[in-house]
Design an enzyme around this catalytic site. Structure first.
Site, PDB file in Angstrom:
ATOM      1  N   ARG A 157     -12.656-180.656 -62.156  1.00 31.06           N
ATOM      2  CA  ARG A 157     -13.022-179.439 -62.899  1.00 31.06           C
ATOM      3  C   ARG A 157     -11.640-178.516 -63.263  1.00 31.06           C
ATOM      4  O   ARG A 157     -10.991-178.347 -62.131  1.00 31.06           O
ATOM      5  CB  ARG A 157     -14.121-178.650 -62.511  1.00 31.06           C
ATOM      6  CG  ARG A 157     -15.653-179.468 -62.681  1.00 31.06           C
ATOM      7  CD  ARG A 157     -16.777-178.658 -62.573  1.00 31.06           C
ATOM      8  NE  ARG A 157     -17.809-179.731 -62.027  1.00 31.06           N
ATOM      9  CZ  ARG A 157     -18.645-180.353 -62.892  1.00 31.06           C
ATOM     10  NH1 ARG A 157     -18.151-180.109 -64.362  1.00 31.06           N
ATOM     11  NH2 ARG A 157     -19.298-181.378 -62.707  1.00 31.06           N
ATOM     12  N   ASP A 158     -11.502-178.121 -64.531  1.00 28.84           N
ATOM     13  CA  ASP A 158     -10.587-176.997 -64.545  1.00 28.84           C
ATOM     14  C   ASP A 158     -10.602-175.919 -63.871  1.00 28.84           C
ATOM     15  O   ASP A 158     -11.842-175.315 -63.839  1.00 28.84           O
ATOM     16  CB  ASP A 158     -10.234-176.944 -66.100  1.00 28.84           C
ATOM     17  CG  ASP A 158      -8.941-176.311 -66.413  1.00 28.84           C
ATOM     18  OD1 ASP A 158      -7.891-176.793 -67.094  1.00 28.84           O
ATOM     19  OD2 ASP A 158      -8.852-174.996 -65.908  1.00 28.84           O
ATOM     20  N   ILE A 159      -9.799-175.113 -63.206  1.00 30.31           N
ATOM     21  CA  ILE A 159      -9.845-173.902 -62.544  1.00 30.31           C
ATOM     22  C   ILE A 159     -10.331-172.810 -63.539  1.00 30.31           C
ATOM     23  O   ILE A 159     -10.422-171.702 -62.784  1.00 30.31           O
ATOM     24  CB  ILE A 159      -8.581-173.799 -61.520  1.00 30.31           C
ATOM     25  CG1 ILE A 159      -8.915-172.880 -60.331  1.00 30.31           C
ATOM     26  CG2 ILE A 159      -7.536-173.312 -62.162  1.00 30.31           C
ATOM     27  CD1 ILE A 159      -7.872-173.202 -59.377  1.00 30.31           C
TER      28      ILE A 159
ATOM     29  N   VAL B 279       1.276-177.284 -67.022  1.00 31.73           N
ATOM     30  CA  VAL B 279       1.452-178.325 -65.870  1.00 31.73           C
ATOM     31  C   VAL B 279       2.128-179.620 -66.088  1.00 31.73           C
ATOM     32  O   VAL B 279       1.385-180.180 -67.137  1.00 31.73           O
ATOM     33  CB  VAL B 279       0.086-178.590 -64.975  1.00 31.73           C
ATOM     34  CG1 VAL B 279       0.368-179.566 -63.917  1.00 31.73           C
ATOM     35  CG2 VAL B 279      -0.716-177.216 -64.345  1.00 31.73           C
TER      36      VAL B 279
ATOM     37  N   ASN C  44      -1.991-181.174 -74.055  1.00 34.45           N
ATOM     38  CA  ASN C  44      -0.948-180.240 -74.261  1.00 34.45           C
ATOM     39  C   ASN C  44       0.226-180.788 -74.403  1.00 34.45           C
ATOM     40  O   ASN C  44       0.531-181.447 -73.100  1.00 34.45           O
ATOM     41  CB  ASN C  44      -1.302-178.933 -73.718  1.00 34.45           C
ATOM     42  CG  ASN C  44      -2.600-178.025 -74.325  1.00 34.45           C
ATOM     43  OD1 ASN C  44      -2.724-178.254 -75.516  1.00 34.45           O
ATOM     44  ND2 ASN C  44      -3.089-177.598 -73.422  1.00 34.45           N
TER      45      ASN C  44
ATOM     46  N   HIS D  13      -2.222-184.528 -68.311  1.00 35.59           N
ATOM     47  CA  HIS D  13      -3.645-184.472 -68.152  1.00 35.59           C
ATOM     48  C   HIS D  13      -4.380-184.257 -69.590  1.00 35.59           C
ATOM     49  O   HIS D  13      -3.760-183.456 -70.501  1.00 35.59           O
ATOM     50  CB  HIS D  13      -3.951-183.217 -67.403  1.00 35.59           C
ATOM     51  CG  HIS D  13      -3.177-181.934 -67.892  1.00 35.59           C
ATOM     52  ND1 HIS D  13      -1.691-181.662 -67.566  1.00 35.59           N
ATOM     53  CD2 HIS D  13      -3.586-180.594 -68.545  1.00 35.59           C
ATOM     54  CE1 HIS D  13      -1.536-180.715 -67.817  1.00 35.59           C
ATOM     55  NE2 HIS D  13      -2.398-179.948 -68.627  1.00 35.59           N
ATOM     56  N   MET D  14      -5.519-184.838 -69.757  1.00 31.89           N
ATOM     57  CA  MET D  14      -6.297-184.855 -70.738  1.00 31.89           C
ATOM     58  C   MET D  14      -7.308-183.760 -70.568  1.00 31.89           C
ATOM     59  O   MET D  14      -8.100-184.155 -69.437  1.00 31.89           O
ATOM     60  CB  MET D  14      -6.774-186.199 -71.261  1.00 31.89           C
ATOM     61  CG  MET D  14      -7.647-186.366 -72.549  1.00 31.89           C
ATOM     62  SD  MET D  14      -7.904-188.064 -73.072  1.00 31.89           S
ATOM     63  CE  MET D  14      -9.016-188.670 -71.760  1.00 31.89           C
ATOM     64  N   HIS D  15      -7.560-182.961 -71.170  1.00 30.26           N
ATOM     65  CA  HIS D  15      -8.805-181.891 -71.240  1.00 30.26           C
ATOM     66  C   HIS D  15      -9.741-182.601 -71.734  1.00 30.26           C
ATOM     67  O   HIS D  15      -9.868-182.911 -73.194  1.00 30.26           O
ATOM     68  CB  HIS D  15      -8.160-180.527 -72.110  1.00 30.26           C
ATOM     69  CG  HIS D  15      -7.069-179.509 -71.395  1.00 30.26           C
ATOM     70  ND1 HIS D  15      -7.432-178.647 -70.617  1.00 30.26           N
ATOM     71  CD2 HIS D  15      -5.779-180.079 -71.511  1.00 30.26           C
ATOM     72  CE1 HIS D  15      -6.129-177.970 -70.251  1.00 30.26           C
ATOM     73  NE2 HIS D  15      -5.199-178.845 -70.911  1.00 30.26           N
TER      74      HIS D  15
HETATM   75  P1  DGP Z   1      -2.010-177.086 -69.781  1.00 31.45           P
HETATM   76  O1  DGP Z   1      -1.954-175.727 -70.331  1.00 31.45           O
HETATM   77  O2  DGP Z   1      -2.632-178.343 -70.732  1.00 31.45           O
HETATM   78  O3  DGP Z   1      -0.984-177.561 -68.936  1.00 31.45           O
HETATM   79  O4  DGP Z   1      -3.242-177.143 -68.546  1.00 31.45           O
HETATM   80  C1  DGP Z   1      -3.204-176.798 -67.228  1.00 31.45           C
HETATM   81  C2  DGP Z   1      -4.682-176.668 -66.674  1.00 31.45           C
HETATM   82  O5  DGP Z   1      -4.545-176.849 -65.458  1.00 31.45           O
HETATM   83  C3  DGP Z   1      -5.033-175.335 -67.014  1.00 31.45           C
HETATM   84  O6  DGP Z   1      -6.298-175.255 -68.002  1.00 31.45           O
HETATM   85  C4  DGP Z   1      -5.633-174.767 -65.655  1.00 31.45           C
HETATM   86  C5  DGP Z   1      -5.636-175.873 -64.711  1.00 31.45           C
HETATM   87  N1  DGP Z   1      -5.112-175.865 -63.488  1.00 31.45           N
HETATM   88  C6  DGP Z   1      -3.706-175.347 -63.240  1.00 31.45           C
HETATM   89  N2  DGP Z   1      -4.006-175.304 -61.642  1.00 31.45           N
HETATM   90  C7  DGP Z   1      -4.889-176.017 -61.364  1.00 31.45           C
HETATM   91  C8  DGP Z   1      -5.445-176.043 -59.954  1.00 31.45           C
HETATM   92  O7  DGP Z   1      -4.874-175.734 -58.995  1.00 31.45           O
HETATM   93  N3  DGP Z   1      -6.741-176.672 -59.953  1.00 31.45           N
HETATM   94  C9  DGP Z   1      -7.520-176.933 -61.056  1.00 31.45           C
HETATM   95  N4  DGP Z   1      -8.815-177.219 -60.906  1.00 31.45           N
HETATM   96  N5  DGP Z   1      -6.925-176.793 -62.264  1.00 31.45           N
HETATM   97  C10 DGP Z   1      -5.669-176.044 -62.287  1.00 31.45           C
END
Ligand code: DGP
Length: 115
Positions: free
Chosen positions: A29-31, A97, A88, A101-103
């Site tokens: 899950r996204d943070i 990041v 992205n 990664h695929m959202h």
């Molecule tokens: P992007 O902007 O496409 O690179 O999305 C990066 C996503 O990663 C953003 O929605 C927040 C998420 N994210 C960043 N750090 C962490 C983390 O430490 N844990 C989790 N679960 N998500 C993270």
């Protein structure tokens, strides 16, 4: 080992709410969720951006990521209503990041075009 936060999630050095894992793919899950369901599906292999993807050699891995998205969407009950998958890429794409990664986003209606 890699140098993004996602490498540390893969190695379990830092915790994440993992919802799916295979030999090659991890999903958690996204943070900072942008929808009721917001899950990141990543390859365990380090690939910084979608620009480094080779359609021929990475086809199986990308297919596994799509299979993961479909399986998770069903588990999360967002499959029938529909969902959005997003990569992205780079600065203009809003990538933060640099480990692809695929959202997987669902549970609400999304606008098009995106902001
Ligand atoms: P992007 O902007 O496409 O690179 O999305 C990066 C996503 O990663 C953003 O929605 C927040 C998420 N994210 C960043 N750090 C962490 C983390 O430490 N844990 C989790 N679960 N998500 C993270």
């Amino acid at each position: 080992m890699g140098n993004t936060i996602f490498s540390k999630i893969i190695s379990k050095e830092i915790p994440a709410d993992i919802v799916f894992e295979t030999e090659n793919v991890l999903a958690f899950r996204d943070i900072k969720p942008q929808a009721p369901v917001h899950i990141l599906i990543i390859p365990k292999k380090e690939i910084p951006t979608i620009r480094e993807i080779n359609g021929k050699t990475d086809a199986v891995l990308l297919g596994e990521m799509i299979d993961a998205a479909n399986e998770i969407a069903k588990k999360e009950n967002i499959s029938e209503d529909g969902f959005r998958l997003v990569f992205n890429c780079g600065n203009n794409g809003g990538q933060e990041v640099y480990h692809i990664h695929m959202h997987l986003l669902g549970g609400r209606k999304f606008n098009w075009p995106p902001g």
